[in-house]
Design an enzyme around this catalytic site. Structure first.
Site, mmCIF file in Angstrom:
data_model
loop_
_atom_site.group_PDB
_atom_site.id
_atom_site.type_symbol
_atom_site.label_atom_id
_atom_site.label_comp_id
_atom_site.label_asym_id
_atom_site.label_seq_id
_atom_site.Cartn_x
_atom_site.Cartn_y
_atom_site.Cartn_z
ATOM 1 N N ASN A 8 37.406 -38.902 2.846
ATOM 2 C CA ASN A 8 38.650 -38.721 2.095
ATOM 3 C C ASN A 8 38.804 -37.268 1.689
ATOM 4 O O ASN A 8 39.611 -36.935 0.838
ATOM 5 C CB ASN A 8 38.686 -39.666 0.887
ATOM 6 C CG ASN A 8 38.897 -41.100 1.367
ATOM 7 O OD1 ASN A 8 39.757 -41.361 2.211
ATOM 8 N ND2 ASN A 8 38.076 -42.019 0.882
ATOM 9 N N ASN A 9 38.010 -36.396 2.330
ATOM 10 C CA ASN A 9 38.077 -34.956 2.055
ATOM 11 C C ASN A 9 39.130 -34.344 2.988
ATOM 12 O O ASN A 9 38.893 -34.156 4.181
ATOM 13 C CB ASN A 9 36.678 -34.354 2.290
ATOM 14 C CG ASN A 9 36.626 -32.864 2.035
ATOM 15 O OD1 ASN A 9 37.662 -32.178 2.090
ATOM 16 N ND2 ASN A 9 35.440 -32.355 1.770
ATOM 17 N N ASP A 68 27.997 -36.030 8.192
ATOM 18 C CA ASP A 68 27.239 -35.787 6.974
ATOM 19 C C ASP A 68 26.612 -34.414 7.121
ATOM 20 O O ASP A 68 26.099 -34.069 8.189
ATOM 21 C CB ASP A 68 26.174 -36.871 6.760
ATOM 22 C CG ASP A 68 25.815 -36.980 5.283
ATOM 23 O OD1 ASP A 68 26.732 -36.982 4.447
ATOM 24 O OD2 ASP A 68 24.614 -37.033 4.958
ATOM 25 N N ASP A 151 30.447 -22.754 0.212
ATOM 26 C CA ASP A 151 30.975 -21.612 0.981
ATOM 27 C C ASP A 151 30.854 -20.257 0.270
ATOM 28 O O ASP A 151 30.535 -19.264 0.923
ATOM 29 C CB ASP A 151 32.440 -21.852 1.378
ATOM 30 C CG ASP A 151 32.573 -22.766 2.588
ATOM 31 O OD1 ASP A 151 31.548 -23.043 3.241
ATOM 32 O OD2 ASP A 151 33.694 -23.204 2.887
ATOM 33 N N LYS A 171 35.863 -19.422 10.175
ATOM 34 C CA LYS A 171 34.734 -20.294 9.799
ATOM 35 C C LYS A 171 34.507 -21.370 10.866
ATOM 36 O O LYS A 171 33.379 -21.577 11.320
ATOM 37 C CB LYS A 171 34.999 -20.937 8.425
ATOM 38 C CG LYS A 171 33.881 -21.870 7.997
ATOM 39 C CD LYS A 171 34.177 -22.609 6.711
ATOM 40 C CE LYS A 171 33.214 -23.766 6.535
ATOM 41 N NZ LYS A 171 33.538 -24.656 5.423
ATOM 42 N N HIS A 176 28.617 -24.951 11.350
ATOM 43 C CA HIS A 176 27.876 -26.179 11.675
ATOM 44 C C HIS A 176 28.834 -27.280 12.127
ATOM 45 O O HIS A 176 28.640 -27.921 13.135
ATOM 46 C CB HIS A 176 27.087 -26.615 10.437
ATOM 47 C CG HIS A 176 27.904 -26.581 9.169
ATOM 48 N ND1 HIS A 176 28.440 -25.426 8.672
ATOM 49 C CD2 HIS A 176 28.338 -27.571 8.343
ATOM 50 C CE1 HIS A 176 29.148 -25.694 7.586
ATOM 51 N NE2 HIS A 176 29.102 -26.990 7.370
#
Ligand code: IMP
Length: 193
Positions: A8-9, A68, A151, A171, A176
């Site tokens: 939900n980000n 994750d 960050d 970025k 990653h």
């Protein structure tokens, strides 16, 4: 192809949508009316990514994935790692996590760290994992206001500014998550007829 991203980000959804081919459209569980707290109770990034993706698969039986991520700091024996989101305690803010990290590393000369992201994809019930890693260093103080989470404190190796001083595109091109999503994207593109 529609893919459900088990998060939900909004920030992450935007980052990942920009990285994927326009043939893939990302929707969130909330877009489909699901506002459940998606469980992540495993002790590893792989376990959590898998648990989150499996939860959404069991609910919708549609192609879905979850990620994750952990910040692994050498001088802290890999902490905060899988506990990165709640490093300063349950329901603490990113600022509080960052403040704890600065305090834990105070006076330490070894600043080496890495972000590691694991993505679990489920299509037709079958699961596939993808990993992305970026090496860097932890700064002594906040720098920049872009991005999210750690960050402002993370400077990728070979760069002279933190992630929070980069644009999203800069970025994404080295991060990653960018690396893991590139692997996911290559895999999905290879499935297309
Ligand atoms: P998650 O597993 O992706 O939700 O991330 C776990 C924790 O790592 C959260 O506290 C995030 O703020 C942090 N995190 C994840 N990805 C990033 C990133 O790209 N930059 C900074 N922090 C991140």
């Amino acid at each position: 192809m529609k893919l459900i991203f088990a998060t939900n980000n909004r920030h992450k959804i935007n980052e990942v949508q920009k990285l994927l081919d326009s043939n893939f459209s990302i929707v969130s569980p909330a877009d489909l009316g699901c506002t459940d707290d998606i469980p992540e109770n495993e002790p590893t990034l792989e376990g959590n990514a898998s648990e989150k993706a499996r939860y959404i698969w069991n609910k919708f039986h549609l192609p879905c994935f979850a990620d994750d991520t952990g910040l692994e700091v050498e001088a802290l024996n890999g902490a905060p790692g899988v506990y990165s989101a709640r490093y300063a305690g349950e329901n603490k803010s990113a600022d509080e996590n960052n403040a704890k990290l600065i305090a834990e590393l105070w006076g330490k000369t070894n600043r080496n760290a890495r972000f590691r992201c694991v993505i679990a994809l489920i299509i037709d019930g079958k699961e596939q994992l993808f990993e992305g890693i970026i090496q860097g260093e932890i700064l002594n103080e906040w720098a920049g206001s872009e991005g999210f989470g750690y960050d402002p404190l993370f400077r990728p190796k070979g760069y002279n500014c933190s992630f929070a001083k980069m644009t999203m595109d800069e970025k994404n091109s080295i991060s990653h998550r960018g690396i893991a999503v590139k692997k996911l994207s290559d895999y999905l593109n290879a499935l297309r007829p």
